[in-house]
Every structure is written in structure tokens, then in C-alpha cells.
Enzyme design. Structure first.
Site, PDB file in Angstrom:
ATOM      1  N   GLN A 218     -31.091  86.110  16.577  1.00 35.47           N
ATOM      2  CA  GLN A 218     -30.812  84.704  16.885  1.00 35.47           C
ATOM      3  C   GLN A 218     -30.091  84.596  18.229  1.00 35.47           C
ATOM      4  O   GLN A 218     -29.621  85.598  18.772  1.00 35.47           O
ATOM      5  CB  GLN A 218     -29.919  84.112  15.776  1.00 35.47           C
ATOM      6  CG  GLN A 218     -28.655  84.930  15.502  1.00 35.47           C
ATOM      7  CD  GLN A 218     -28.190  84.873  14.059  1.00 35.47           C
ATOM      8  OE1 GLN A 218     -28.595  84.008  13.303  1.00 35.47           O
ATOM      9  NE2 GLN A 218     -27.325  85.792  13.665  1.00 35.47           N
TER      10      GLN A 218
ATOM     11  N   ASP B 162     -22.008  84.093   2.244  1.00 31.17           N
ATOM     12  CA  ASP B 162     -21.564  83.208   3.329  1.00 31.17           C
ATOM     13  C   ASP B 162     -22.672  83.178   4.376  1.00 31.17           C
ATOM     14  O   ASP B 162     -22.573  83.788   5.442  1.00 31.17           O
ATOM     15  CB  ASP B 162     -20.255  83.765   3.905  1.00 31.17           C
ATOM     16  CG  ASP B 162     -19.716  82.886   5.008  1.00 31.17           C
ATOM     17  OD1 ASP B 162     -20.269  81.793   5.242  1.00 31.17           O
ATOM     18  OD2 ASP B 162     -18.739  83.294   5.659  1.00 31.17           O
TER      19      ASP B 162
END
Ligand code: SAM
Length: 290
Positions: free
Chosen positions: A47, A171
Site C-alpha cells: 500500500q 486491528d
């Protein structure tokens, strides 16, 4: 410190001489933040990773143009995803965090002296290194020897572990790209297998306002796998809609200890929040009953 000014990273634009980050991952909603400075900007294998300094939210971690956590409100999310599940397992010794690259959850979990091992499985080392270097308001420059950083895909990691963890904290970023599989039923089934017999898991389950379908699917998946499921919420200003949800799946009934073990230095979670966060608005109760 290297400031990246010469060429603007994606998602950041100059408007009337000012720098603005615009989250435009949604079809009908754009959210913009005025930026003071670009602190870090690199493409990783997974990313685009940025640390920006913003006017209203201080430093922020931005992945593929989407704000993940900030100096101003990161503690709300990180305390809620850590302290709430840990209150239901006051003797936890081994905790697994999947994702959590900003290190904020690991920092909160490490506040419990009875926890002996914290394994953090994050797919993207660049997120961890950039947050440790440039986002210490969130990461706390975590150097606790109980925290072991494992750079791997959380989906593959849980498949290899059985009956090992007391608490698993998922998370994750939004369910696109590498995080998409972290919302699947197969993944939660492997999470269940990786937990000890009396273990419990928690995940962030997105916005009840904008992603009710994802929250309902997550709730249904977890309810099929765990006998005890509870949804709780908190308000996180930088997440679209503000209101955010978390879902706990537990193998044993969820009951709070008579005296809480919440650390004394939290900024958001206290005993009142712990009780109140499970009170759901009517539309959400109804949506989960369906
Ligand atoms: N608090 C944030 C939120 O709700 O937007 C997210 C926290 S954290 C930054 C999310 C992390 O999950 C990212 O660093 C990302 O690299 C990591 N991640 C995404 N997919 C993953 C996977 N399959 N395995 C492990 N980590 C993953």
C-alpha cells in the site's frame, strides 16, 4: 527529518496555496484535512504509506489515502480495541494482535504486567517502522521486550496456530486490499482455533452508519463460531460517521471483573465507558436482531 515537498504524493493536493489530503475512497463522500507537512511518503509492497502533519489532528498515518490513526484521536480507538477485551480476560498471558501497524494497540496491551507475550502480526513492515519513527504520539516508540513483531499475512499466520492465545485483537484496516480476508468467516474460524479454550477475540467491525452491512455480516460470522458475541461502540472523529463498532467473540460468558484492571494512565477508557459502550442505539440493536 526528510520532508517530501518536491513532488506531491498521491491523495495530497495544493488548493489555494494550501496542502489538503482528500479521502475519496467512498462514492458519495469526500473528507479533506488541511495538511501542514508531509513527513513520510513511500509505496510499500502492499500500500501507499504516509505520515502527514495536519492542522486539526496532528500527525496522522494514511494508508492508500485513508486516515488510519492520528495523534489527537488515535488513543480512543486503540484503548477501546485493547482494554475492553482484556477486562474480560484478566489473567491473559499470551495476546496476538493482527494488523495494528501503528503499534497503538500493542502499546496499550503492554500496560498489563500479567501479559507475558504479545505477538503482533503485521503484513507491512513499512507501517511499523514509519510509525515508530514519526508517529510516537500513537506508537509510543514501543520497545517492550514482550512484544514480538512478525511481518506476515495475518490470514496465513492464524492457520498455523492452534490453542495458543488467550486474546486475539484484529486491528485491521478497511476490508479492501490485504485486509479484505481479515473480515471473512474462514479467517474467524481459524482465529477461533488459534485461541485457547477460554479465549476471546475482538475485531474492529466498521461504521454502523456507513457499513452496517459489513458490521452485520461480521456479527453473523462471529456468532456462528462463538457462543458469546457482543458489539460495542466508540466515537472516533476521523472515521467516517464518527461512530465506530467493535465485535467480541468469546468462548465463555462475558462478565466484567468486580474491580476493573484498567491501567491508571488511560485517556479515554474508564469503568463508566466500559459499562456504557455496550449500550447500543436502537437502530443497531434492531439490525443485529434480524
Ligand atoms: N485503526 C485503524 C483503522 O481502523 O483504520 C487500523 C489500524 S492498523 C494501521 C491496520 C493495519 O492492518 C495496517 O497497518 C495494515 O498494513 C494491516 N493489515 C492489513 N491487512 C493485513 C493482513 N492480511 N495481515 C496483517 N496485517 C494486515
Amino acid at each position: 527529518m526528510k520532508h517530501v515537498h518536491d513532488s506531491l504524493p498521491p491523495y495530497v493536493k495544493v488548493e489555494n496555496g494550501e496542502l489538503w489530503l482528500t479521502e475519496d475512497d467512498r462514492e458519495n463522500l469526500k473528507i479533506s484535512y488541511r495538511i501542514k507537512d508531509i513527513i513520510f511518503s513511500e509505496q510499500s509492497d502492499f500500500q501507499h504509506v504516509m505520515i502527514l502533519d495536519s492542522y486539526d489532528f496532528g500527525r496522522m498515518l494514511v494508508l492508500d489515502g485513508v486516515v488510519q490513526t492520528t495523534s489527537i484521536d488515535g488513543h480512543i480507538y486503540n484503548e477501546m480495541i485493547s482494554h475492553v477485551p482484556l477486562q474480560f480476560h484478566p489473567s491473559a498471558k499470551k495476546v496476538l494482535i493482527i494488523g495494528g501497524g501503528d503499534c497503538g494497540a500493542a502499546r496499550e496491551v503492554a500496560k498489563y504486567k500479567h501479559i507475558e507475550e504479545i505477538h503482533m502480526v503485521e503484513i507491512d513492515e513499512k507501517v511499523v517502522l514509519s510509525c515508530k519513527a514519526h508517529l510516537q504520539e500513537v506508537s509510543g516508540n514501543l520497545s517492550d521486550p514482550r512484544v514480538q513483531f512478525i511481518y506476515d499475512d495475518g490470514v496465513a499466520f492464524v492457520k498455523e496456530h492452534e490453542n495458543e492465545y488467550d486474546v486475539i485483537i484484529i486491528d485491521s484496516s478497511d476490508p479492501v486490499g490485504p485486509a479484505e480476508a481479515l473480515f471473512s468467516r474462514d479467517f474467524y474460524a481459524n482465529v477461533r482455533r488459534a485461541l485457547k479454550d477460554d479465549g476471546l477475540m475482538v475485531c474492529q467491525s466498521q461504521s454502523p452508519i456507513f457499513h452496517l452491512d459489513i458490521l452485520r455480516q461480521t456479527y453473523t460470522n462471529i456468532r456462528e463460531l462463538f457462543p458469546h458475541v457482543q458489539v460495542y461502540t466508540a466515537t472516533v472523529p476521523t472515521y467516517p460517521g464518527g461512530l465506530w463498532s467493535f465485535t467480541i467473540g468469546s468462548t465463555k460468558p462475558l462478565s466484567l471483573p468486580e474491580t476493573s484492571t484498567i491501567p491508571s494512565d488511560t485517556k479515554y477508557v474508564n469503568e463508566g465507558i466500559l459499562k456504557q459502550c455496550f449500550q447500543l442505539p436502537q437502530f443497531l440493536k434492531k439490525a443485529l436482531e434480524k
